[in-house]
Structures are given as structure tokens and as C-alpha cells.
Motif scaffolding. Structure first.
Motif, PDB file in Angstrom:
ATOM      1  N   HIS A  77      38.202   2.897  -0.819  1.00 55.76           N
ATOM      2  CA  HIS A  77      37.209   3.478  -1.865  1.00 55.76           C
ATOM      3  C   HIS A  77      37.498   4.468  -2.867  1.00 55.76           C
ATOM      4  N   PRO A  78      37.340   4.082  -3.987  1.00 61.91           N
ATOM      5  CA  PRO A  78      37.878   5.452  -5.120  1.00 61.91           C
ATOM      6  C   PRO A  78      37.254   6.545  -4.793  1.00 61.91           C
ATOM      7  N   ASP A  79      36.303   6.683  -4.080  1.00 58.42           N
ATOM      8  CA  ASP A  79      35.511   7.956  -3.644  1.00 58.42           C
ATOM      9  C   ASP A  79      35.691   8.126  -2.159  1.00 58.42           C
ATOM     10  N   THR A  80      36.838   8.855  -1.690  1.00 60.56           N
ATOM     11  CA  THR A  80      36.906   8.566  -0.224  1.00 60.56           C
ATOM     12  C   THR A  80      35.836   9.002   0.670  1.00 60.56           C
ATOM     13  N   HIS A  82      32.736   8.227   0.581  1.00 58.89           N
ATOM     14  CA  HIS A  82      31.984   6.813   0.748  1.00 58.89           C
ATOM     15  C   HIS A  82      32.603   5.877   1.664  1.00 58.89           C
ATOM     16  N   ASP A 144      36.528  10.225   7.007  1.00 58.40           N
ATOM     17  CA  ASP A 144      36.306   9.576   5.838  1.00 58.40           C
ATOM     18  C   ASP A 144      37.592   8.769   5.364  1.00 58.40           C
ATOM     19  N   THR A 146      40.008   9.593   3.675  1.00 60.49           N
ATOM     20  CA  THR A 146      41.119  10.485   3.594  1.00 60.49           C
ATOM     21  C   THR A 146      41.818  10.252   4.850  1.00 60.49           C
ATOM     22  N   ASP A 276      28.518   2.198   0.023  1.00 51.41           N
ATOM     23  CA  ASP A 276      29.500   2.715   1.174  1.00 51.41           C
ATOM     24  C   ASP A 276      30.160   1.476   1.704  1.00 51.41           C
TER      25      ASP A 276
END
Length: 329
Positions: A77-80, A82, A144, A146, A276
Motif C-alpha cells: 500500500h502506498p501509505d503503509t 493503511h 503495518d 512497514t 485499507d
């Protein structure tokens, strides 16, 4: 049967490889699995139909790309923040044995450990009839986005950890639709990396032991999962096999149905936030730790299982200590 793999070229360009019964190639115009899944959700169609409509182009050999280090984890996901990594334990036939060994010291006489009680409850009520709600399983949080590690990348033992052990599993991958409906994208091989020494010290430390990275195999299997999945888990040290053992998964070998595990995860509104991504680990009954193996940096984990055609391999490394200081504002 459709398989999706995320590819990154040396230039940094990302594409998606699709493997179908008829062909293998790059999905035209696709840069990531999440984009394809989002398109399928928006159109109200299936992922396979989106891939078929886009079409395939180019020639690619997934095994060669894996060997060259150009395959990523099959979802990100580009926003970790989420992407959530979670899992359930004591879900497989025989899975209580290793856990019970760890926790037996907490039991006196013939008293069942909490782990064994939970396993037996799942054995009795973990596969309800369709539409019914079964026994809830053990549940844990791993982190998440990361904490997602791709094929070939190292799994890292934190400096404070007491162990870094493998757990060969399957994971379900999900996208939450705009209306809050969890949509399963597919399944992948996984190494649900954990600290079993910490857990053995006190089972109430299970939450601590699970806050670790996890490795995802290169292929995302789209569609139904076979009921009986059989694979092999091994550890190599200095190039030689240190430990090797078969493992069984799939609903035939589980005390819970996948639908029941999914229900008890997504029943929480917190986990139905639109947009998400969730990667949920379904558990295992096979651990090298249960056989007395203690891993060390430099070891390499290998997990393989049909119907997945590519293995998941990850070396083990140790992190340097990180000072943590809390200051007042």
C-alpha cells in the motif's frame, strides 16, 4: 487459476505479472496489485475479469525474475499505515502440541493449559454451518505495511528479541471496499516470523512475540484455495539443510474454517475502513522451535507448497540496537 506477482525492474518501473492457464505476461497498464483490485471493486466485477479486459503483453518467466530479485511482495500500500498485518493461532489440527509444550509449565496436574482449551474449543466450534458464527480463535496483531518483507529480502531479528523463528503459513489478502465490505483479493504463502522464546517465557507475552516482520511469497493466488495444501518448511545454515519438515494447511487440515477466521477478524468495524488492505495469517502446526532448533543470523528460511509454483526464501539478519528515549514537550 489466476496468479498475480508484483515486479520491479532495475529502472524502478513497477508492473504486475499475471499467470493464467493460457498465458503469462505483464498486465497491460497495471503497476500494482492494489490498483487492479481497486478497479475490480469500483466496477463491481472480479479481479480475473479486470485482468482479462486489460490483456497481457510481453514475455516473462516468473522463476527467472524471482532468481534475479525483481519480484516484490504480492501486495503493498502506498501509505503503509493503511496495511494491517494480523493473524490467528491454534487453528490447525495438531497446532496445540507445540504451543502446549511451551505453556505446560503453567498447568498443574491434569489441568489443561489455556492454549489447549482454546484449541479444543476451536476443534468443536471452529467450522460452523454456512451463515452461522463459530467459536472465535486466538487473534494477534503483527504491525503495518512497514513490516511486510518480500521474497528474497531479509527478515530482521530486533536487537531486543530473544529469538527469530519461522512459521510457514498461508495468508489471506483483502481490500476494504468503499461501502466497508471486505473483498478477498487472494492467498499467498507466508512466513509469520515470531519470537518463540519470548512467548514461551509467559504466554501473556504472545502479543510482544508477534510484533515482528512477516515475509510474503511472490504469488497471489486469486480464487478458491484448495482444501488440502501440503508443503515443506526448511532452514539452511552455511548452505546445508539444518532442519526440514512437511507442513499441512488448507481447511482439511484446520480446526477452523477460513470463513470463520475472516468473520472474527472483520466483525470489528475498525477493520472495515474503506481503502485499507489487510494481510491475515491463518496459522500453522509446524515450527522448528518445537523441535529444539534455535535460529541465528545467517540462516535462511525456505517455504514451498503447491499450488504455489515459486518458493518463499528469506535470509535472517540481526538489527543493531536502537536507543529509545521519551521526552516531554
Amino acid at each position: 487459476m489466476l496468479r498475480l506477482l508484483q515486479h520491479r525492474a532495475p529502472s524502478g518501473e513497477r508492473r504486475v505479472i499475471a499467470v493464467t492457464d493460457a498465458a503469462t505476461g505483464f498486465v497491460r497498464g497495471a503497476t500494482d496489485t492494489l490498483g487492479l483490485a481497486s478497479e475490480a471493486t469500483a466496477r463491481g466485477t472480479t479481479l480475473a475479469e479486470v485482468v482479462a479486459a486489460a490483456g497481457l503483453e510481453g514475455s516473462v518467466d516468473p522463476a527467472e525474475e524471482l532468481a534475479a530479485g525483481r519480484l516484490l511482495a504480492p501486495i503493498d500500500h502506498p501509505d503503509t499505515a493503511h496495511l494491517a498485518l494480523t493473524g490467528t493461532g491454534l487453528t490447525h489440527l495438531g497446532s496445540a502440541e507445540g504451543r502446549d509444550k511451551m505453556h505446560k509449565a503453567a498447568a498443574a496436574g491434569d489441568t489443561l493449559t489455556d492454549s489447549m482449551r482454546m484449541f479444543l474449543e476451536g476443534l468443536e466450534g471452529g467450522k460452523p454451518t454456512p451463515g452461522a458464527v463459530g467459536q472465535q480463535p486466538e487473534w494477534f496483531y503483527k504491525g503495518d505495511g512497514t513490516h511486510v518483507v518480500g521474497p528474497g529480502a531479509p527478515l530482521t531479528i530486533p536487537a531486543f528479541a530473544q529469538d527469530g523463528g519461522e512459521e510457514p503459513e498461508l495468508a489471506g489478502v483483502y481490500l476494504i471496499a468503499p461501502d466497508g465490505t471486505p473483498r478477498r483479493i487472494g492467498f499467498c504463502l507466508a512466513n509469520e516470523f515470531s519470537d518463540h522464546v519470548t512467548e514461551r517465557h509467559n504466554y501473556l507475552w504472545l502479543a510482544h512475540s508477534k510484533l515482528r516482520q512477516a515475509a510474503l511469497g511472490p504469488e497471489l493466488l486469486v480464487g478458491d484455495l484448495p482444501a488440502d495444501v501440503r508443503g515443506t518448511s526448511r532452514i539452511r545454515r552455511d548452505g546445508a539443510v539444518l532442519w526440514e519438515k512437511p507442513f499441512l494447511t488448507g481447511e482439511t487440515n484446520m480446526s477452523h474454517s477460513i470463513a470463520n477466521l475472516e468473520h472474527h477478524h472483520f466483525k470489528y468495524a475498525l477493520f472495515r475502513r474503506a481503502g485499507d488492505v489487510h494481510v491475515h495469517f491463518f496459522g500453522t502446526a509446524t515450527l522448528s522451535f518445537s523441535d529444539g532448533v534455535r535460529t541465528q543470523p545467517g540462516d535462511s528460511f525456505e517455504i514451498e507448497a503447491a499450488p504455489f509454483t515459486l518458493p518463499l526464501r528469506n535470509p535472517l539478519i540481526a538489527a543493531e540496537p536502537e536507543p529509545v528515549a521519551v521526552t516531554s514537550l
